[in-house]
Design a protein around this motif. Structure first.
Motif, PDB file in Angstrom:
ATOM      1  N   GLU A  36      20.821   0.756  -6.739  1.00 32.50           N
ATOM      2  CA  GLU A  36      21.100  -0.556  -6.167  1.00 32.50           C
ATOM      3  C   GLU A  36      19.908  -1.490  -6.350  1.00 32.50           C
ATOM      4  N   GLU A  37      20.147  -2.759  -6.149  1.00 36.54           N
ATOM      5  CA  GLU A  37      19.062  -3.745  -6.233  1.00 36.54           C
ATOM      6  C   GLU A  37      18.400  -3.879  -4.874  1.00 36.54           C
ATOM      7  N   GLN A  38      17.845  -2.786  -4.375  1.00 40.56           N
ATOM      8  CA  GLN A  38      17.139  -2.733  -3.097  1.00 40.56           C
ATOM      9  C   GLN A  38      15.721  -2.258  -3.359  1.00 40.56           C
ATOM     10  N   VAL A  39      14.736  -2.978  -2.836  1.00 41.35           N
ATOM     11  CA  VAL A  39      13.345  -2.591  -3.011  1.00 41.35           C
ATOM     12  C   VAL A  39      12.608  -2.648  -1.677  1.00 41.35           C
ATOM     13  N   TYR A  40      11.535  -1.881  -1.591  1.00 42.69           N
ATOM     14  CA  TYR A  40      10.649  -1.850  -0.430  1.00 42.69           C
ATOM     15  C   TYR A  40       9.220  -1.960  -0.947  1.00 42.69           C
ATOM     16  N   ALA A  41       8.341  -2.496  -0.127  1.00 44.82           N
ATOM     17  CA  ALA A  41       6.948  -2.653  -0.552  1.00 44.82           C
ATOM     18  C   ALA A  41       5.998  -2.326   0.596  1.00 44.82           C
ATOM     19  N   ILE A  42       5.032  -1.460   0.296  1.00 43.97           N
ATOM     20  CA  ILE A  42       3.973  -1.104   1.236  1.00 43.97           C
ATOM     21  C   ILE A  42       2.655  -1.112   0.482  1.00 43.97           C
ATOM     22  N   SER A  43       1.567  -0.988   1.199  1.00 48.65           N
ATOM     23  CA  SER A  43       0.260  -0.895   0.541  1.00 48.65           C
ATOM     24  C   SER A  43       0.240   0.306  -0.402  1.00 48.65           C
ATOM     25  N   ASN A  44      -0.439   0.179  -1.502  1.00 51.44           N
ATOM     26  CA  ASN A  44      -0.575   1.282  -2.453  1.00 51.44           C
ATOM     27  C   ASN A  44      -1.721   2.227  -2.082  1.00 51.44           C
ATOM     28  N   ILE A  45      -2.523   1.867  -1.105  1.00 53.15           N
ATOM     29  CA  ILE A  45      -3.718   2.639  -0.761  1.00 53.15           C
ATOM     30  C   ILE A  45      -3.383   3.722   0.258  1.00 53.15           C
ATOM     31  N   ASP A  46      -3.590   4.984  -0.115  1.00 51.59           N
ATOM     32  CA  ASP A  46      -3.421   6.101   0.816  1.00 51.59           C
ATOM     33  C   ASP A  46      -4.580   6.032   1.811  1.00 51.59           C
ATOM     34  N   PRO A  47      -4.310   5.783   3.092  1.00 48.82           N
ATOM     35  CA  PRO A  47      -5.389   5.591   4.061  1.00 48.82           C
ATOM     36  C   PRO A  47      -6.160   6.872   4.394  1.00 48.82           C
ATOM     37  N   PHE A  48      -5.614   8.013   4.081  1.00 46.34           N
ATOM     38  CA  PHE A  48      -6.311   9.271   4.355  1.00 46.34           C
ATOM     39  C   PHE A  48      -7.426   9.517   3.346  1.00 46.34           C
ATOM     40  N   PHE A  49      -7.255   9.028   2.116  1.00 46.89           N
ATOM     41  CA  PHE A  49      -8.227   9.274   1.047  1.00 46.89           C
ATOM     42  C   PHE A  49      -8.757   8.006   0.408  1.00 46.89           C
ATOM     43  N   GLU A  50      -8.267   6.848   0.873  1.00 48.99           N
ATOM     44  CA  GLU A  50      -8.653   5.553   0.304  1.00 48.99           C
ATOM     45  C   GLU A  50      -8.486   5.539  -1.212  1.00 48.99           C
ATOM     46  N   SER A  51      -7.349   6.086  -1.650  1.00 43.25           N
ATOM     47  CA  SER A  51      -7.025   6.166  -3.072  1.00 43.25           C
ATOM     48  C   SER A  51      -5.771   5.356  -3.364  1.00 43.25           C
ATOM     49  N   SER A  52      -5.709   4.781  -4.543  1.00 41.75           N
ATOM     50  CA  SER A  52      -4.585   3.940  -4.971  1.00 41.75           C
ATOM     51  C   SER A  52      -3.493   4.806  -5.596  1.00 41.75           C
ATOM     52  N   VAL A  53      -2.686   5.467  -4.749  1.00 38.22           N
ATOM     53  CA  VAL A  53      -1.745   6.451  -5.280  1.00 38.22           C
ATOM     54  C   VAL A  53      -0.329   6.395  -4.713  1.00 38.22           C
ATOM     55  N   LEU A  54      -0.083   5.636  -3.660  1.00 37.68           N
ATOM     56  CA  LEU A  54       1.220   5.737  -3.000  1.00 37.68           C
ATOM     57  C   LEU A  54       2.382   5.375  -3.913  1.00 37.68           C
ATOM     58  N   SER A  55       2.184   4.498  -4.881  1.00 36.03           N
ATOM     59  CA  SER A  55       3.279   4.118  -5.790  1.00 36.03           C
ATOM     60  C   SER A  55       3.758   5.305  -6.620  1.00 36.03           C
ATOM     61  N   ARG A  56       2.952   6.360  -6.705  1.00 35.45           N
ATOM     62  CA  ARG A  56       3.328   7.555  -7.463  1.00 35.45           C
ATOM     63  C   ARG A  56       3.893   8.652  -6.564  1.00 35.45           C
ATOM     64  N   GLY A  57       4.116   8.312  -5.294  1.00 34.87           N
ATOM     65  CA  GLY A  57       4.631   9.297  -4.351  1.00 34.87           C
ATOM     66  C   GLY A  57       6.115   9.569  -4.537  1.00 34.87           C
ATOM     67  N   LEU A  58       6.580  10.602  -3.845  1.00 32.60           N
ATOM     68  CA  LEU A  58       7.981  10.997  -3.900  1.00 32.60           C
ATOM     69  C   LEU A  58       8.764  10.320  -2.778  1.00 32.60           C
ATOM     70  N   ILE A  59       9.887   9.714  -3.124  1.00 31.15           N
ATOM     71  CA  ILE A  59      10.759   9.083  -2.135  1.00 31.15           C
ATOM     72  C   ILE A  59      11.671  10.153  -1.553  1.00 31.15           C
ATOM     73  N   ALA A  60      11.781  10.171  -0.236  1.00 37.33           N
ATOM     74  CA  ALA A  60      12.633  11.147   0.434  1.00 37.33           C
ATOM     75  C   ALA A  60      13.295  10.503   1.642  1.00 37.33           C
ATOM     76  N   GLU A  61      14.388  11.113   2.083  1.00 34.96           N
ATOM     77  CA  GLU A  61      15.049  10.655   3.305  1.00 34.96           C
ATOM     78  C   GLU A  61      14.755  11.664   4.399  1.00 34.96           C
ATOM     79  N   HIS A  62      14.415  11.149   5.588  1.00 34.02           N
ATOM     80  CA  HIS A  62      14.126  12.002   6.745  1.00 34.02           C
ATOM     81  C   HIS A  62      14.610  11.271   7.977  1.00 34.02           C
ATOM     82  N   GLN A  63      15.451  11.924   8.764  1.00 30.44           N
ATOM     83  CA  GLN A  63      16.005  11.344   9.984  1.00 30.44           C
ATOM     84  C   GLN A  63      16.652   9.977   9.726  1.00 30.44           C
ATOM     85  N   GLY A  64      17.364   9.871   8.611  1.00 28.62           N
ATOM     86  CA  GLY A  64      18.075   8.649   8.284  1.00 28.62           C
ATOM     87  C   GLY A  64      17.221   7.500   7.779  1.00 28.62           C
TER      88      GLY A  64
END
Length: 108
Positions: A36-64
Motif C-alpha cells: 500500500e501507499e502507507q509510510v512511517y518515519a522515525i529517527s534513523n539513529i539507534d539511541p542505544f548505540f548512537e548508530s545510523s541503522v534503524l532504516s535497515r531494521g526488520l518491520i514486524a507486527e506486535h500487539q496490533g
C-alpha cells in the motif's frame, strides 16, 4: 511554519523495507510496511548505540502495532510514534509522513 518536503517516489521504497533520508540535518528512517501507499518515519539513529541503522531494521507486527527492530540488538521502535518497547527512555523522534501523488513527503 512546517511544510511538506518531497523525499522520493513511493516506488523507490520496496514494500516491507525502509530507507534513510535527510530532512534538514536529521537522518530519518522511512518505512513502507506493505504494498500500500502507507509510510512511517522515525529517527534513523539507534539511541542505544548512537548508530545510523534503524532504516535497515526488520518491520514486524506486535500487539496490533507495527514496529521496527534495530539490526544491532533488536530493540523495537513503534513506527507510529517512535516509542521503544524495551525502554521508553530510549524512544526516538517521529516525523509526519505521507504519500501525495506517488511521492513520499515528510513534514519539516
Amino acid at each position: 511554519m512546517s511544510q511538506w518536503q518531497t523525499i522520493c517516489r513511493i516506488d523507490d521504497i520496496i514494500p516491507a523495507t525502509g530507507v534513510c533520508a535527510l530532512l534538514g540535518d536529521q537522518q530519518v528512517a522511512i518505512f513502507r510496511p506493505g504494498k500500500e501507499e502507507q509510510v512511517y518515519a522515525i529517527s534513523n539513529i539507534d539511541p542505544f548505540f548512537e548508530s545510523s541503522v534503524l532504516s535497515r531494521g526488520l518491520i514486524a507486527e506486535h500487539q496490533g502495532e507495527l514496529w521496527v527492530a534495530s539490526p544491532l540488538k533488536k530493540q523495537r521502535f513503534r513506527l507510529r510514534d517512535g516509542r521503544c518497547i524495551e525502554d521508553e527512555s530510549h524512544s526516538v523522534a517521529h516525523f509526519d509522513a505521507r504519500v501525495h501523488d506517488g511521492m513520499v513527503q515528510l513534514k519539516d
